[in-house]
Motif scaffolding. Structure first.
Motif, PDB file in Angstrom:
ATOM      1  N   ASP A 159       0.851  -1.199   0.000  1.00 12.86           N
ATOM      2  CA  ASP A 159       0.000   0.000   0.000  1.00 12.86           C
ATOM      3  C   ASP A 159       0.887   1.249   0.000  1.00 12.86           C
ATOM      4  OD1 ASP A 159      -2.309  -1.490   0.042  1.00 12.86           O
ATOM      5  OD2 ASP A 159      -2.586  -1.342   2.223  1.00 12.86           O
ATOM      6  N   PHE A 160       0.535   2.215  -0.826  1.00 19.69           N
ATOM      7  CA  PHE A 160       1.229   3.507  -0.850  1.00 19.69           C
ATOM      8  C   PHE A 160       0.347   4.523  -0.124  1.00 19.69           C
ATOM      9  CE2 PHE A 160       3.035   1.176  -4.374  1.00 19.69           C
ATOM     10  CZ  PHE A 160       4.394   1.479  -4.291  1.00 19.69           C
ATOM     11  N   LYS A 161       0.871   5.058   0.974  1.00 19.29           N
ATOM     12  CA  LYS A 161       0.079   5.952   1.819  1.00 19.29           C
ATOM     13  C   LYS A 161       0.611   7.381   1.765  1.00 19.29           C
ATOM     14  CE  LYS A 161      -1.290   2.354   5.144  1.00 19.29           C
ATOM     15  NZ  LYS A 161      -1.366   1.997   6.587  1.00 19.29           N
ATOM     16  N   ASN A 162      -0.309   8.330   1.962  1.00 15.46           N
ATOM     17  CA  ASN A 162       0.102   9.730   2.022  1.00 15.46           C
ATOM     18  C   ASN A 162       0.494  10.118   3.438  1.00 15.46           C
ATOM     19  OD1 ASN A 162      -2.311  10.059   3.420  1.00 15.46           O
ATOM     20  ND2 ASN A 162      -3.392  11.003   1.698  1.00 15.46           N
ATOM     21  N   ALA A 163       0.757  11.398   3.654  1.00 15.09           N
ATOM     22  CA  ALA A 163       1.227  11.851   4.971  1.00 15.09           C
ATOM     23  C   ALA A 163       0.172  11.661   6.060  1.00 15.09           C
ATOM     24  CB  ALA A 163       1.636  13.321   4.887  1.00 15.09           C
ATOM     25  N   ASP A 164      -1.103  11.565   5.681  1.00 17.08           N
ATOM     26  CA  ASP A 164      -2.181  11.362   6.653  1.00 17.08           C
ATOM     27  C   ASP A 164      -2.428   9.896   6.947  1.00 17.08           C
ATOM     28  OD1 ASP A 164      -2.602  14.128   6.768  1.00 17.08           O
ATOM     29  OD2 ASP A 164      -4.006  14.078   5.080  1.00 17.08           O
ATOM     30  N   GLY A 165      -1.667   9.009   6.310  1.00 20.43           N
ATOM     31  CA  GLY A 165      -1.840   7.586   6.534  1.00 20.43           C
ATOM     32  C   GLY A 165      -2.923   6.959   5.678  1.00 20.43           C
ATOM     33  N   LYS A 166      -3.468   7.716   4.722  1.00 18.99           N
ATOM     34  CA  LYS A 166      -4.518   7.188   3.855  1.00 18.99           C
ATOM     35  C   LYS A 166      -3.901   6.436   2.685  1.00 18.99           C
ATOM     36  CE  LYS A 166      -8.393   8.637   0.936  1.00 18.99           C
ATOM     37  NZ  LYS A 166      -9.189   9.793   0.432  1.00 18.99           N
ATOM     38  N   VAL A 167      -4.483   5.266   2.370  1.00 25.03           N
ATOM     39  CA  VAL A 167      -3.997   4.475   1.240  1.00 25.03           C
ATOM     40  C   VAL A 167      -4.425   5.151  -0.058  1.00 25.03           C
ATOM     41  CG1 VAL A 167      -4.069   2.257   0.068  1.00 25.03           C
ATOM     42  CG2 VAL A 167      -4.052   2.339   2.582  1.00 25.03           C
ATOM     43  N   VAL A 168      -3.444   5.573  -0.851  1.00 28.09           N
ATOM     44  CA  VAL A 168      -3.705   6.243  -2.121  1.00 28.09           C
ATOM     45  C   VAL A 168      -3.668   5.247  -3.275  1.00 28.09           C
ATOM     46  CG1 VAL A 168      -2.884   8.043  -3.704  1.00 28.09           C
ATOM     47  CG2 VAL A 168      -2.773   8.410  -1.230  1.00 28.09           C
ATOM     48  N   GLN A 192       1.271   7.094  -9.101  1.00 26.25           N
ATOM     49  CA  GLN A 192       0.814   8.401  -8.645  1.00 26.25           C
ATOM     50  C   GLN A 192       1.863   9.482  -8.940  1.00 26.25           C
ATOM     51  OE1 GLN A 192      -2.348   8.972  -7.260  1.00 26.25           O
ATOM     52  NE2 GLN A 192      -2.590   6.877  -8.010  1.00 26.25           N
ATOM     53  N   PRO A 193       1.449  10.767  -8.978  1.00 23.71           N
ATOM     54  CA  PRO A 193       2.416  11.856  -9.161  1.00 23.71           C
ATOM     55  C   PRO A 193       3.472  11.843  -8.070  1.00 23.71           C
ATOM     56  CG  PRO A 193       0.169  12.660  -9.444  1.00 23.71           C
ATOM     57  CD  PRO A 193       0.060  11.267  -8.915  1.00 23.71           C
ATOM     58  N   THR A 194       4.626  12.415  -8.373  1.00 26.21           N
ATOM     59  CA  THR A 194       5.726  12.408  -7.396  1.00 26.21           C
ATOM     60  C   THR A 194       5.419  13.262  -6.179  1.00 26.21           C
ATOM     61  OG1 THR A 194       6.775  14.223  -8.611  1.00 26.21           O
ATOM     62  CG2 THR A 194       7.459  11.971  -9.165  1.00 26.21           C
ATOM     63  N   GLN A 195       4.489  14.205  -6.320  1.00 27.83           N
ATOM     64  CA  GLN A 195       4.070  15.031  -5.186  1.00 27.83           C
ATOM     65  C   GLN A 195       2.555  14.982  -5.059  1.00 27.83           C
ATOM     66  OE1 GLN A 195       6.018  16.415  -2.989  1.00 27.83           O
ATOM     67  NE2 GLN A 195       7.916  15.860  -4.077  1.00 27.83           N
ATOM     68  N   PRO A 196       2.025  14.860  -3.839  1.00 26.33           N
ATOM     69  CA  PRO A 196       2.749  14.729  -2.572  1.00 26.33           C
ATOM     70  C   PRO A 196       3.429  13.361  -2.449  1.00 26.33           C
ATOM     71  CG  PRO A 196       0.417  14.404  -2.214  1.00 26.33           C
ATOM     72  CD  PRO A 196       0.558  14.829  -3.640  1.00 26.33           C
ATOM     73  N   GLN A 197       4.469  13.313  -1.641  1.00 20.94           N
ATOM     74  CA  GLN A 197       5.258  12.099  -1.502  1.00 20.94           C
ATOM     75  C   GLN A 197       4.473  11.028  -0.767  1.00 20.94           C
ATOM     76  OE1 GLN A 197       9.112  12.811   0.081  1.00 20.94           O
ATOM     77  NE2 GLN A 197       9.749  10.682   0.013  1.00 20.94           N
ATOM     78  N   LEU A 198       4.578   9.799  -1.275  1.00 21.87           N
ATOM     79  CA  LEU A 198       3.891   8.657  -0.669  1.00 21.87           C
ATOM     80  C   LEU A 198       4.903   7.723  -0.007  1.00 21.87           C
ATOM     81  CD1 LEU A 198       1.378   7.783  -3.547  1.00 21.87           C
ATOM     82  CD2 LEU A 198       1.005   9.264  -1.560  1.00 21.87           C
ATOM     83  N   THR A 199       4.391   6.909   0.923  1.00 17.93           N
ATOM     84  CA  THR A 199       5.239   5.948   1.641  1.00 17.93           C
ATOM     85  C   THR A 199       4.728   4.534   1.394  1.00 17.93           C
ATOM     86  OG1 THR A 199       5.698   7.555   3.399  1.00 17.93           O
ATOM     87  CG2 THR A 199       6.110   5.241   3.897  1.00 17.93           C
ATOM     88  N   PRO A 200       5.582   3.642   0.876  1.00 21.19           N
ATOM     89  CA  PRO A 200       5.147   2.248   0.657  1.00 21.19           C
ATOM     90  C   PRO A 200       5.114   1.475   1.981  1.00 21.19           C
ATOM     91  CG  PRO A 200       7.434   2.520  -0.002  1.00 21.19           C
ATOM     92  CD  PRO A 200       6.955   3.880   0.386  1.00 21.19           C
ATOM     93  N   VAL A 201       4.068   0.704   2.160  1.00 19.46           N
ATOM     94  CA  VAL A 201       3.886  -0.072   3.396  1.00 19.46           C
ATOM     95  C   VAL A 201       3.522  -1.510   3.029  1.00 19.46           C
ATOM     96  CG1 VAL A 201       2.531  -0.308   5.517  1.00 19.46           C
ATOM     97  CG2 VAL A 201       3.129   1.971   4.671  1.00 19.46           C
TER      98      VAL A 201
END
Length: 208
Positions: A159-168, A192-201
């Motif tokens: 899952d790729f999540k945004n800064a709020d922890g939501k799965v994008v 997804q676009p490079t911004q905002p940055q996502l975090t893989p989980v």
């Protein structure tokens, strides 16, 4: 008895007047001659300054022209770099997709049967890939190691999540028929676009 000459004083007066007139005319002629000969040679016409009231705008300076050239060159370089990066990203994704498309579909089908996070999270680890090698895309190398004593297949959900922890975005990778101790390294790529940055989980990992 002496004779008196008639008209003597008058004649003398006229002579003096005539002499004076001739002298005046001679002097005037000399002055005209001097003014004509010397004055014309010594007069220099004066330059007339331009009428700047009719100018519009400011004439470009050498510095302004150089700055404009630099800006134009920088824009052209940036455009070329963006095009090159986009081409590199497409090429990288195509190369990965060609190898993993079928495995991804199989992994997604297997994980639909799984409740919770799966039975193989300890067999899976993730390593971020440099964007310089992915054409700027966010991608992770999924290291799957069969730590069991028998051949097994794996299904993994990232899952790729945004800064709020939501799965994008969610991506699936898999590896089939790994022998004991064997490792597979599929790649999960975010579209997804490079911004905002996502975090893989690591969301799920199932051995089957």
């Amino acid at each position: 008895m002496s004779r008196r000459t008639h008209g003597g004083p008058a004649r003398a007066g006229r002579s003096r007047a005539t002499a004076a007139l001739l002298a005046t005319l001679a002097c005037a002629g000399a002055l005209v001659s001097c003014s004509t000969n010397s004055g014309a040679a010594s007069v220099t016409p004066r330059a007339t300054p331009p009428d700047t009231s009719s100018f519009s705008g400011t004439p470009p300076s050498a510095l302004a022209s150089a700055a404009s050239s630099i800006i134009g060159s920088a824009r052209a370089s940036a455009s070329a770099a963006a095009s090159s990066l986009s081409a590199a990203a497409s090429e990288f994704e195509a190369s990965v997709s060609a190898d993993t498309a079928r495995a991804s579909a199989q992994a997604q089908a297997e994980l639909k049967k799984v409740q919770g996070s799966g039975n193989a999270r300890s067999d899976v680890a993730m390593t971020g890939m440099p964007r310089a090698k992915t054409g700027g895309l966010l991608a992770v190398l999924v290291n799957i190691t069969n730590n069991t004593d028998r051949t097994a297949s794996y299904a993994v959900q990232i899952d790729f999540k945004n800064a709020d922890g939501k799965v994008v975005e969610t991506r699936y990778v898999g590896a089939e028929n790994l022998k004991p101790g064997q490792r597979a390294q599929p790649v999960a790529i975010s579209r997804q676009p490079t911004q905002p940055q996502l975090t893989p989980v690591l969301a799920k990992a199932q051995r089957y």
